[in-house]
Enzyme design. Structure first.
Site, PDB file in Angstrom:
ATOM      1  N   HIS A 165      67.025  31.280 137.038  1.00 40.48           N
ATOM      2  CA  HIS A 165      67.866  32.292 137.706  1.00 40.48           C
ATOM      3  C   HIS A 165      67.966  32.077 139.221  1.00 40.48           C
ATOM      4  O   HIS A 165      68.759  32.748 139.887  1.00 40.48           O
ATOM      5  CB  HIS A 165      67.333  33.705 137.464  1.00 40.48           C
ATOM      6  N   ASP A 200      66.652  29.666 126.915  1.00 35.77           N
ATOM      7  CA  ASP A 200      66.026  30.942 127.281  1.00 35.77           C
ATOM      8  C   ASP A 200      66.956  32.081 126.842  1.00 35.77           C
ATOM      9  O   ASP A 200      68.158  31.887 126.658  1.00 35.77           O
ATOM     10  CB  ASP A 200      65.819  30.966 128.800  1.00 35.77           C
ATOM     11  N   HIS A 202      68.074  34.409 128.485  1.00 36.66           N
ATOM     12  CA  HIS A 202      69.007  34.812 129.541  1.00 36.66           C
ATOM     13  C   HIS A 202      69.802  33.620 130.059  1.00 36.66           C
ATOM     14  O   HIS A 202      69.300  32.500 130.081  1.00 36.66           O
ATOM     15  CB  HIS A 202      68.233  35.430 130.710  1.00 36.66           C
ATOM     16  N   ASP A 289      61.318  33.967 125.237  1.00 34.41           N
ATOM     17  CA  ASP A 289      61.840  35.344 125.153  1.00 34.41           C
ATOM     18  C   ASP A 289      62.945  35.496 124.106  1.00 34.41           C
ATOM     19  O   ASP A 289      63.455  36.589 123.913  1.00 34.41           O
ATOM     20  CB  ASP A 289      62.294  35.874 126.530  1.00 34.41           C
TER      21      ASP A 289
HETATM   22 ZN   LIG Z   1      64.631  34.735 130.048  1.00 31.46          ZN
END
Ligand SMILES: [Zn+2]
Length: 346
Positions: A165, A200, A202, A289
């Protein structure tokens, strides 16, 4: 191709400890805490796999990706914060988020510019972990660059704090330095075509931002639909790259609640894009995750699924560097990483 594996870590990855924080209208206990490393490190030990302590590669590969002022903020921000004669808390975190440029007069102004949300505070030992997370990832890339006969072609790096991120000049989503982008850029010294595959939960908007206008680094990501889900502002299929990079950014947002078969349908499509690109080397951003019981999960991957995922990476038959990034359901981190590692080596 023989598939030898090497694993890298460093004790300093466990130093960074964020405090509870406020976001989405309520308080949160931090998920990205040192105890994650304790659990993850049990996995190679249980399988009898050696973990190599990362050596220092240096700052140059970091500055090849991130803005100087931002890295300076990450490194020195805590001391500047402590020097302010106000009653400030024990970590750099202002709650002021102003992404456009400002004169940077004072640590609060710098924090306003360089922190994108409240989940990426900087405390006393944060920089040490941030720096060594990038160094640990760089060890795998450096091995590929420096040794073409004896280098392991599957390498796994513990990457804490995570990085995908982190934008060129902003921290957020528990991320500070973009480890995947740093090693992808570093690998370009030797390899013409680098693919980053991100599994991931996200979307890795930092990686997307950094390579959005480039055709030499493919970014493909399978992640939860970002509508009202972090990072909320990116990760859609229509974000395809720009200029020379048009088409080299391939997003697969999954509807929330996607089952394991659906997850692998997206993974297979993502892998097809890597094959079409004909990558010389692959960087895999691995997030646990996506595991069904993870607090961040919006899909239903099982422990066995991580073994299948690893087998798919191995089957690409290219040098692969796996970065272990997200994953917050601590009771299963050890078992899930064991499953992934077993898929890499069997
Ligand atoms: Zn994540």
């Amino acid at each position: 191709m023989t598939r030898k594996m090497k694993i890298y870590s460093h004790d300093n990855l466990s130093l960074h400890r964020p405090l509870p924080y406020f976001s989405y209208g309520k308080m949160h206990e931090p998920l990205e805490i040192p105890e994650r490393m304790t659990e993850l490190l049990k996995a190679p030990k249980a399988l009898g796999l050696e973990v190599t302590t990362a050596k220092e590669i240096g700052m140059a590969p970091i500055l090849a990706v991130h803005d100087f002022g931002y890295v300076d903020f990450l490194k020195h921000g805590y001391n500047e914060w402590r020097a302010v004669e106000e009653d400030l808390g024990p970590q750099v975190q202002t709650g002021i988020f102003v992404p456009y440029d400002n004169p940077g007069l004072g640590i609060m102004a710098k924090a306003a510019k360089y922190q994108a949300d409240d989940s990426a505070p900087i405390s006393e030992h944060s920089w040490t972990s941030i720096y060594w997370s990038a160094q640990t990832a760089l060890n795998a890339a450096d091995a590929l660059l420096s040794d073409d006969s004896g280098a392991s072609d599957i390498q796994l790096c513990f990457s804490r704090p995570p990085g995908h991120h982190a934008r060129r000049s902003a921290a957020g989503g528990f991320c500070y330095l973009n480890n995947a982008a740093i090693i992808a850029e570093y690998l370009r010294q030797k390899y013409s075509r680098v693919a980053i595959i991100d599994t991931d939960m996200h979307h890795g908007q930092g990686i997307q931002e950094i390579f959005y206008a480039r055709s030499d680094v493919l970014y493909t990501s399978v992640h939860g639909d970002p509508v009202n889900f972090y990072p909320a502002v990116s990760g859609h299929t229509f974000e395809r790259g720009t200029g020379a990079g048009e088409g080299y950014n391939v997003n697969f947002p999954m509807p929330h609640g996607t089952d394991e078969a659906g997850f692998f349908d997206y993974i297979d499509q993502s892998i097809e894009s890597v094959k079409l690109f004909d990558a010389d080397v692959i960087v895999h951003v691995l997030g646990f995750d996506v595991y069904k019981d993870d607090p961040e999960a919006r899909c239903q991957v099982s422990t066995e699924g991580f073994k299948i995922l690893a087998q798919k990476m191995r089957a690409l038959d290219k040098p692969v560097i796996v970065l272990v990034e997200g994953g917050y359901y601590r009771p299963k981190l050890n078992e899930n990483l064991q499953a992934f590692l077993s898929g890499l080596i069997e």
